[in-house]
Scaffold this motif. Sequence first.
Motif, PDB file in Angstrom:
ATOM      1  N   ALA A 144      42.811  52.025  28.773  1.00 40.95           N
ATOM      2  CA  ALA A 144      41.662  52.499  29.548  1.00 40.95           C
ATOM      3  C   ALA A 144      40.507  51.509  29.502  1.00 40.95           C
ATOM      4  N   ARG A 145      40.361  50.773  28.401  1.00 41.91           N
ATOM      5  CA  ARG A 145      39.235  49.854  28.237  1.00 41.91           C
ATOM      6  C   ARG A 145      39.500  48.474  28.844  1.00 41.91           C
ATOM      7  N   LYS A 146      40.746  48.023  28.829  1.00 37.77           N
ATOM      8  CA  LYS A 146      41.034  46.646  29.201  1.00 37.77           C
ATOM      9  C   LYS A 146      41.852  46.476  30.481  1.00 37.77           C
ATOM     10  N   ALA A 147      42.477  47.552  30.963  1.00 39.57           N
ATOM     11  CA  ALA A 147      43.371  47.418  32.123  1.00 39.57           C
ATOM     12  C   ALA A 147      42.654  46.859  33.351  1.00 39.57           C
ATOM     13  N   ALA A 148      41.450  47.343  33.637  1.00 35.38           N
ATOM     14  CA  ALA A 148      40.724  46.893  34.836  1.00 35.38           C
ATOM     15  C   ALA A 148      40.412  45.399  34.764  1.00 35.38           C
ATOM     16  N   LEU A 149      39.991  44.929  33.578  1.00 36.21           N
ATOM     17  CA  LEU A 149      39.672  43.505  33.430  1.00 36.21           C
ATOM     18  C   LEU A 149      40.936  42.650  33.569  1.00 36.21           C
ATOM     19  N   MET A 150      42.036  43.086  32.985  1.00 40.90           N
ATOM     20  CA  MET A 150      43.282  42.345  33.073  1.00 40.90           C
ATOM     21  C   MET A 150      43.788  42.331  34.518  1.00 40.90           C
ATOM     22  N   ALA A 151      43.653  43.470  35.198  1.00 39.92           N
ATOM     23  CA  ALA A 151      44.105  43.545  36.587  1.00 39.92           C
ATOM     24  C   ALA A 151      43.290  42.621  37.477  1.00 39.92           C
ATOM     25  N   ALA A 152      41.977  42.536  37.215  1.00 34.52           N
ATOM     26  CA  ALA A 152      41.123  41.650  38.009  1.00 34.52           C
ATOM     27  C   ALA A 152      41.513  40.193  37.784  1.00 34.52           C
ATOM     28  N   ASP A 153      41.828  39.826  36.554  1.00 36.41           N
ATOM     29  CA  ASP A 153      42.225  38.450  36.264  1.00 36.41           C
ATOM     30  C   ASP A 153      43.563  38.109  36.909  1.00 36.41           C
ATOM     31  N   LEU A 154      44.473  39.084  36.954  1.00 35.32           N
ATOM     32  CA  LEU A 154      45.812  38.831  37.474  1.00 35.32           C
ATOM     33  C   LEU A 154      45.953  39.155  38.952  1.00 35.32           C
ATOM     34  N   CYS A 157      46.091  42.240  40.350  1.00 33.60           N
ATOM     35  CA  CYS A 157      47.028  43.333  40.590  1.00 33.60           C
ATOM     36  C   CYS A 157      46.297  44.669  40.541  1.00 33.60           C
ATOM     37  N   ASP A 158      47.031  45.764  40.793  1.00 35.33           N
ATOM     38  CA  ASP A 158      46.438  47.094  40.838  1.00 35.33           C
ATOM     39  C   ASP A 158      46.044  47.541  39.422  1.00 35.33           C
ATOM     40  N   ALA A 159      44.788  47.984  39.261  1.00 33.36           N
ATOM     41  CA  ALA A 159      44.278  48.367  37.949  1.00 33.36           C
ATOM     42  C   ALA A 159      45.008  49.580  37.392  1.00 33.36           C
ATOM     43  N   HIS A 160      45.308  50.574  38.277  1.00 38.43           N
ATOM     44  CA  HIS A 160      45.991  51.780  37.806  1.00 38.43           C
ATOM     45  C   HIS A 160      47.401  51.450  37.314  1.00 38.43           C
ATOM     46  N   ALA A 161      48.084  50.600  38.065  1.00 41.57           N
ATOM     47  CA  ALA A 161      49.433  50.207  37.661  1.00 41.57           C
ATOM     48  C   ALA A 161      49.402  49.445  36.341  1.00 41.57           C
ATOM     49  N   MET A 162      48.388  48.585  36.188  1.00 34.72           N
ATOM     50  CA  MET A 162      48.251  47.844  34.946  1.00 34.72           C
ATOM     51  C   MET A 162      48.017  48.790  33.764  1.00 34.72           C
ATOM     52  N   GLU A 163      47.167  49.792  33.974  1.00 38.21           N
ATOM     53  CA  GLU A 163      46.877  50.747  32.892  1.00 38.21           C
ATOM     54  C   GLU A 163      48.126  51.526  32.511  1.00 38.21           C
TER      55      GLU A 163
END
Length: 209
Positions: free
Chosen positions: A165-175, A177-183
Motif C-alpha cells: 500500500a505504501r510503495k506500489a504507486a511509486l514503483m508503478a510510476a517508475d515502471l 505500469c498500473d498501480a493497482h496491479a502492482m499492489e
Amino acid sequence: MGLSRRAYAAHRKERGLVGGTDAAVRKAIASGRIDVEPDGTIDPAKADAQWAAATDRNKVRTPESIEKGVEKARATIEADEKKPITQAQVQAVEEGSAVAENMEPQGTGGLSMAKAAAADKAYSAQLKKLRLDKEKGKLIDRKLATQQVYDLARKFRDSWMQLPARKAALMAADLGCDAHAMEQALDTMIRDHLAEMGEITIDLSQPEV
C-alpha cells in the motif's frame, strides 16, 4: 470429674495457651508432662500448672518470635546476595560444577553417604554457578526472550504487509505500469514469502557440545 482431652484442648486454646489441640494434649499425657485423674479425665487447673512447670519458656515460639525469625532470615539472605563474589568463590563454583557434570547416574542401590554428600555439594555449586552467570549477564530469561522474539517477528510481518500500500504507486510510476496491479502483485508475493517464513521454528534449548 475433670475434662475430656478434647475439652481440655479447647480450654487451653480459649486461653491462648500452647497445646490447644487434641493431638498436643495426647502428646503431653504420653510424655508425662501432665497427669490424668483416676477416671481418665483432666483437672484443668492442675494440668495447666504442670504444663507451665514442664515447659521451657525459652523454647515457646510465639507469633512475634516467628515473625522476627523470618525477618532476620530474610535480611541475612538479602545481605548475602549483595556480597561481592570473590575469585576463590568463582573457582570453587567452577570446580563443583565440573564434578556435577561428570557424576555418573546411580543404580537402584542408591547413593553411599560419601557420594550423597558429593552430589549435594555439586548441586549447590551448580546453583551458585547459575547465580554467577546471571550476574555476569550470561543468562537470559527464557520466557522474556521468547516473548521478544515473537514481538519482533510480528512487527516484521506487519511492516512487510503494509509495504504494497505504501510503495506500489511509486514503483508503478517508475515502471510505467498500473498501480493497482502492482499492489496486488506485491501483496501476493509478500504473503507467500511470509507464509514460508512462518514455518521456521526457534529452539532456545542449549545445543549439545
